[in-house]
Each structure stands twice: as structure tokens, then as C-alpha cells.
Write a protein that holds these residues in place. Structure first.
Motif, PDB file in Angstrom:
ATOM      1  N   LYS A  30     -28.688 -25.662  -0.645  1.00 41.68           N
ATOM      2  CA  LYS A  30     -30.088 -25.934  -1.039  1.00 41.68           C
ATOM      3  C   LYS A  30     -30.433 -25.190  -2.323  1.00 41.68           C
ATOM      4  O   LYS A  30     -31.123 -25.720  -3.201  1.00 41.68           O
ATOM      5  CB  LYS A  30     -31.037 -25.495   0.089  1.00 41.68           C
ATOM      6  N   ARG A  31     -29.920 -23.963  -2.444  1.00 39.55           N
ATOM      7  CA  ARG A  31     -30.182 -23.201  -3.673  1.00 39.55           C
ATOM      8  C   ARG A  31     -29.505 -23.869  -4.869  1.00 39.55           C
ATOM      9  O   ARG A  31     -30.072 -23.933  -5.950  1.00 39.55           O
ATOM     10  CB  ARG A  31     -29.689 -21.764  -3.519  1.00 39.55           C
ATOM     11  N   LEU A  32     -28.295 -24.369  -4.659  1.00 38.69           N
ATOM     12  CA  LEU A  32     -27.600 -25.071  -5.746  1.00 38.69           C
ATOM     13  C   LEU A  32     -28.395 -26.284  -6.195  1.00 38.69           C
ATOM     14  O   LEU A  32     -28.521 -26.560  -7.390  1.00 38.69           O
ATOM     15  CB  LEU A  32     -26.209 -25.546  -5.295  1.00 38.69           C
TER      16      LEU A  32
ATOM     17  N   GLN B  33     -31.396 -25.114  -8.194  1.00 36.48           N
ATOM     18  CA  GLN B  33     -30.998 -24.674  -9.530  1.00 36.48           C
ATOM     19  C   GLN B  33     -30.612 -25.854 -10.418  1.00 36.48           C
ATOM     20  O   GLN B  33     -30.744 -25.797 -11.629  1.00 36.48           O
ATOM     21  CB  GLN B  33     -29.816 -23.689  -9.428  1.00 36.48           C
ATOM     22  N   ALA B  34     -30.104 -26.916  -9.807  1.00 35.95           N
ATOM     23  CA  ALA B  34     -29.637 -28.063 -10.589  1.00 35.95           C
ATOM     24  C   ALA B  34     -30.752 -29.045 -10.938  1.00 35.95           C
ATOM     25  O   ALA B  34     -30.506 -30.022 -11.644  1.00 35.95           O
ATOM     26  CB  ALA B  34     -28.542 -28.808  -9.810  1.00 35.95           C
ATOM     27  N   SER B  35     -31.938 -28.776 -10.479  1.00 35.80           N
ATOM     28  CA  SER B  35     -32.998 -29.779 -10.603  1.00 35.80           C
ATOM     29  C   SER B  35     -33.346 -30.100 -12.059  1.00 35.80           C
ATOM     30  O   SER B  35     -33.868 -31.164 -12.352  1.00 35.80           O
ATOM     31  CB  SER B  35     -34.253 -29.354  -9.833  1.00 35.80           C
ATOM     32  N   ASP B  36     -33.047 -29.173 -12.968  1.00 30.89           N
ATOM     33  CA  ASP B  36     -33.329 -29.445 -14.385  1.00 30.89           C
ATOM     34  C   ASP B  36     -32.091 -29.843 -15.177  1.00 30.89           C
ATOM     35  O   ASP B  36     -32.174 -30.055 -16.389  1.00 30.89           O
ATOM     36  CB  ASP B  36     -33.960 -28.215 -15.051  1.00 30.89           C
TER      37      ASP B  36
ATOM     38  N   SER C 153     -20.800 -29.398 -14.897  1.00 27.15           N
ATOM     39  CA  SER C 153     -22.097 -28.743 -15.008  1.00 27.15           C
ATOM     40  C   SER C 153     -22.037 -27.491 -14.161  1.00 27.15           C
ATOM     41  O   SER C 153     -21.076 -27.289 -13.399  1.00 27.15           O
ATOM     42  CB  SER C 153     -23.194 -29.673 -14.484  1.00 27.15           C
ATOM     43  N   GLN C 154     -23.051 -26.675 -14.263  1.00 23.21           N
ATOM     44  CA  GLN C 154     -23.106 -25.490 -13.427  1.00 23.21           C
ATOM     45  C   GLN C 154     -23.089 -25.920 -11.957  1.00 23.21           C
ATOM     46  O   GLN C 154     -22.422 -25.311 -11.123  1.00 23.21           O
ATOM     47  CB  GLN C 154     -24.389 -24.699 -13.749  1.00 23.21           C
ATOM     48  N   PHE C 155     -23.806 -27.002 -11.673  1.00 19.58           N
ATOM     49  CA  PHE C 155     -23.849 -27.503 -10.297  1.00 19.58           C
ATOM     50  C   PHE C 155     -22.472 -27.930  -9.811  1.00 19.58           C
ATOM     51  O   PHE C 155     -22.031 -27.533  -8.729  1.00 19.58           O
ATOM     52  CB  PHE C 155     -24.822 -28.688 -10.193  1.00 19.58           C
ATOM     53  N   SER C 156     -21.764 -28.719 -10.624  1.00 17.30           N
ATOM     54  CA  SER C 156     -20.473 -29.236 -10.156  1.00 17.30           C
ATOM     55  C   SER C 156     -19.475 -28.086  -9.970  1.00 17.30           C
ATOM     56  O   SER C 156     -18.716 -28.065  -9.002  1.00 17.30           O
ATOM     57  CB  SER C 156     -19.915 -30.296 -11.114  1.00 17.30           C
ATOM     58  N   ARG C 157     -19.519 -27.128 -10.872  1.00 19.62           N
ATOM     59  CA  ARG C 157     -18.585 -25.996 -10.750  1.00 19.62           C
ATOM     60  C   ARG C 157     -18.885 -25.182  -9.487  1.00 19.62           C
ATOM     61  O   ARG C 157     -17.968 -24.822  -8.742  1.00 19.62           O
ATOM     62  CB  ARG C 157     -18.674 -25.108 -11.993  1.00 19.62           C
ATOM     63  N   SER C 158     -20.145 -24.921  -9.252  1.00 11.10           N
ATOM     64  CA  SER C 158     -20.519 -24.137  -8.065  1.00 11.10           C
ATOM     65  C   SER C 158     -20.193 -24.900  -6.783  1.00 11.10           C
ATOM     66  O   SER C 158     -19.695 -24.326  -5.811  1.00 11.10           O
ATOM     67  CB  SER C 158     -22.020 -23.815  -8.091  1.00 11.10           C
TER      68      SER C 158
ATOM     69  N   GLU D 160     -30.379 -37.750  -7.216  1.00 13.46           N
ATOM     70  CA  GLU D 160     -29.486 -37.702  -8.389  1.00 13.46           C
ATOM     71  C   GLU D 160     -28.457 -36.586  -8.196  1.00 13.46           C
ATOM     72  O   GLU D 160     -27.280 -36.752  -8.523  1.00 13.46           O
ATOM     73  CB  GLU D 160     -30.294 -37.478  -9.669  1.00 13.46           C
ATOM     74  N   ILE D 161     -28.902 -35.470  -7.655  1.00 12.51           N
ATOM     75  CA  ILE D 161     -27.987 -34.357  -7.416  1.00 12.51           C
ATOM     76  C   ILE D 161     -26.995 -34.739  -6.322  1.00 12.51           C
ATOM     77  O   ILE D 161     -25.803 -34.449  -6.421  1.00 12.51           O
ATOM     78  CB  ILE D 161     -28.763 -33.072  -7.067  1.00 12.51           C
TER      79      ILE D 161
END
Lengths: 203, 165
Positions: A71-73, A76-79, A88-93, A121-122
């Protein structure tokens, strides 16, 4: 409770049903669904306290914490603006979590992907990247989530799932794609599903 | 024609997106037209699409991993008619020929220009997907022909391009 039972296990099933099976190495739900992951309580080792800090000694605890991390990821990825094939930071995490925690991380991701309140989208981005992952130990679980997502109420998630399946290139997904094609109302997405099915080749 | 890489699902219209009014676009579509210093990078595609493979291979090989490539093409005339400034500026991919011949900048863009461009894509443009397998084949062909410089491409993309059937 488990003193006289050899290798008691807790299992998490694809529908999120927790089950307890005792004295067996293979846990099977009454409906015949195989568990995503089973952990023998007698042999369970807590995850190491490396980042992110997860693991309070129980499977349920880890699962809950992983969902919180996911949920935190998402938050953080919302923007972030995603682009196909671009990390992206999201995909790496996300991939880092999946690599560290395997099937239970897939299960945690599934909680969000199937939640209508989560950012679609996420979720669609997550499905693309779990399709791109090259990890045999979670392949079955990732494919399960992708196939399940073909019936999401969100067209973007269905598209993300279609792409993820095409990236995995597993003919075993053909049946799921055929079923999705039958029910897909959006013409262009149905065509993309058909193309994905053709490129999977024979099962 | 001018090509811009996009994400197809952002451009789904009503009734595919149930809450979206007729003739409207999702706001996320503008994310595919993200500018920097009011400049948008696009690529010139011949009317017969003879250089489409070259441009898609160049763009797709510029990423971190090999995936599908979604794109929109619009008529150059429509873009010029919208009052948008189109400049011939070199690109930055592993394909020097594509960089020199096909890259364009849309410059001095305003919000109205972007909305107009989005509407043009929606109205008269074409939105297409090149699958991962096809992208892989195109990248491999262009590496083998020497058009793409493999030293400028990520290893993950190279190995997937080599192994596609």
C-alpha cells in the motif's frame, strides 16, 4: 495445540482463504485449490530484519505487513508516470519485494490488484512487471494473478494482465485468455487479447 | 505522419470507460504528452510507413526492458494546422540514422496545443500496439543490419531480442 502433530502447516490459498493442514507436506483446500504457499510451523524461520522490515514470526503477520508495504508503494507511486519497458521506483521496489518474499508477496499484491479502491494504473503497471520477472519459484503464482486479473472490472488492469501474460509467454495461460476473449466487451482490448493468444502458440 | 509512444489503455474512450462522457478523453492521456521545457519529442513516419519498424526498434531499444510498444500516429498536416511548431532536431537513440532523419521536436507548446494534439490523436489519429515478440524481431533485424548500435542497448533487451523465435 500442535504438540503432538508432525510438521503442522499454515497455508494461504489463491482465494485468500487461510487453511491449516496438519501432518501433510502438501496442503489441499477442500475445493482442490492448491495453496499459494505453505509454511511448516515447525520449520518456519522468520525473515531477516533487512529492509523493508517485515516478519513478526507468523505467516499471517508477514502477509499483513507485506500488504501494508505494498500500500505504501502504491501511495508513493501515485505521482509517477509509467512508460512501457521503463523502470520506475515503483517497479524496482515491487520486484525487490517479490524477489525477497516470493509467493507471499504475490499474494499481498493480489490483495491490492483485486481491490477496486486501489489505483488501477499502478495495478496495471505491477501486472506488466510481474510478467517480465524471470523467477521460476514464483512463476505459478504470478501467472495465477495475471489470469485472475483478466476478469478485473477495470479495462486497464485487464490490459495490463494481457500484456503480463504475453511477456511470460506460457502456453498454459491460453485457456484463461480464451475465456477472457469470450467475455471482453471492449473491441480493441479483445483484439489485443486475441493477438496475445496467437503469439502464445499451442498449449 | 508523426509518431508518439503512448500507453493504449489511457486512450480508451466511452463506453470502454463507463464514467467517461462521450467524445471525452481520460485525463491520464495527457500524461503521454508530457513536455519538458514545453517541448514534445515525436518521430516522423513516412506515409507508406516504410520507416515505422526502424523508428519503433530505435525507441523500444532505448528502454530498460523489452516489452510491447504502443504508439499513436497523427497527420503532420493536422499538427501544423493546429499552429504547432515542428522542428527537425536530432534524436537520442541507438539508431543514428533514425536520430538524424526522423526525430522532430514540437516546440513552444501551450496547454491548448496539447489538448488540440490529444483531440487530434483521438479523432483522426491511429493508435496501435506492436507486440513484444514483434518488437524483439525488429530490434534483432536492425542490430543484424548494423542500424542499431548494440553497445547502446541494455543487456536484458539484447538477450530477449536474440532469443525470440
Amino acid at each position: 495445540m500442535f504438540e503432538n502433530i508432525q510438521n503442522p502447516m499454515i497455508s494461504v490459498y489463491p482465494a485468500g482463504i487461510a487453511g491449516v493442514v496438519v501432518g501433510a507436506n502438501r496442503a489441499v483446500a477442500p475445493s482442490g485449490i492448491e495453496p499459494i504457499v505453505s509454511v511448516g510451523l515447525g520449520t518456519y524461520t522468520p525473515t531477516p530484519p533487512s529492509s523493508p522490515t517485515i516478519g513478526s514470526g507468523t505467516l499471517r503477520g508477514i502477509g499483513t505487513e507485506l500488504i501494508d508495504v505494498m500500500k505504501r508503494l502504491y501511495w508513493q507511486a501515485s505521482d509517477e508516470v509509467f512508460e512501457d519497458g521503463v523502470e520506475s521506483q515503483f517497479s524496482r521496489s515491487l520486484l525487490d519485494l517479490l524477489a525477497k518474499y516470493g509467493a507471499i508477496a504475490v499474494s499481498a499484491l493480489a490483495k491490492l490488484v483485486t481491490d477496486a479502491r486501489a489505483n488501477e494504473e499502478i495495478s496495471a503497471e505491477a501486472l506488466r512487471w510481474i510478467g517480465l520477472m524471470d523467477d521460476g519459484s514464483t512463476k505459478k503464482h504470478r501467472l495465477w494473478l495475471l489470469e485472475r486479473s483478466l476478469s478485473s472490472p477495470s479495462a486497464r488492469i485487464r490490459d495490463g494482465a494481457t500484456l503480463g501474460i504475453s511477456f511470460m509467454d506460457d502456453p498454459g495461460a491460453a485457456a484463461g485468455l480464451r475465456e477472457a476473449i469470450e467475455s471482453e466487451q471492449i473491441g480493441e482490448l479483445r483484439e489485443d487479447m486475441k493477438t496475445a493468444l496467437e503469439e502464445l502458440g499451442p498449449a | 505522419m508523426l509518431l508518439r509512444g503512448i500507453r493504449k489503455s489511457k486512450w480508451y474512450k466511452s463506453p470502454a470507460v463507463p464514467w467517461l462522457p462521450q467524445d471525452e478523453l481520460q485525463a491520464d492521456a495527457l500524461g503521454d504528452l508530457s513536455t519538458s521545457s514545453n517541448i514534445l519529442s515525436v518521430w516522423l513516419i513516412n506515409e507508406d510507413k516504410s520507416n515505422l519498424e526502424e523508428v519503433v526498434a530505435a525507441l523500444a531499444s532505448n528502454r530498460n526492458d523489452l516489452t510491447n510498444f504502443d504508439y499513436a500516429v497523427v497527420s503532420l498536416k493536422d499538427v501544423l494546422n493546429a499552429g504547432i511548431n515542428v522542428k527537425d532536431v536530432g534524436g537520442e537513440t541507438a539508431d543514428n540514422h533514425a536520430n538524424e532523419h526522423w526525430h522532430r521536436n514540437l516546440e513552444e507548446l501551450t496547454v491548448s496545443h496539447l489538448v488540440s494534439l490529444a483531440r487530434t490523436i483521438q479523432g483522426s489519429g491511429q493508435i496501435k500496439r506492436v507486440t513484444q515478440k514483434k518488437v524483439a524481431l525488429w530490434i534483432r533485424r536492425n542490430i543484424e543490419s548494423g542500424q542499431l548500435d548494440s553497445t547502446r542497448i541494455e543487456q536484458r533487451i539484447l538477450s530477449k531480442a536474440r532469443s525470440v523465435n
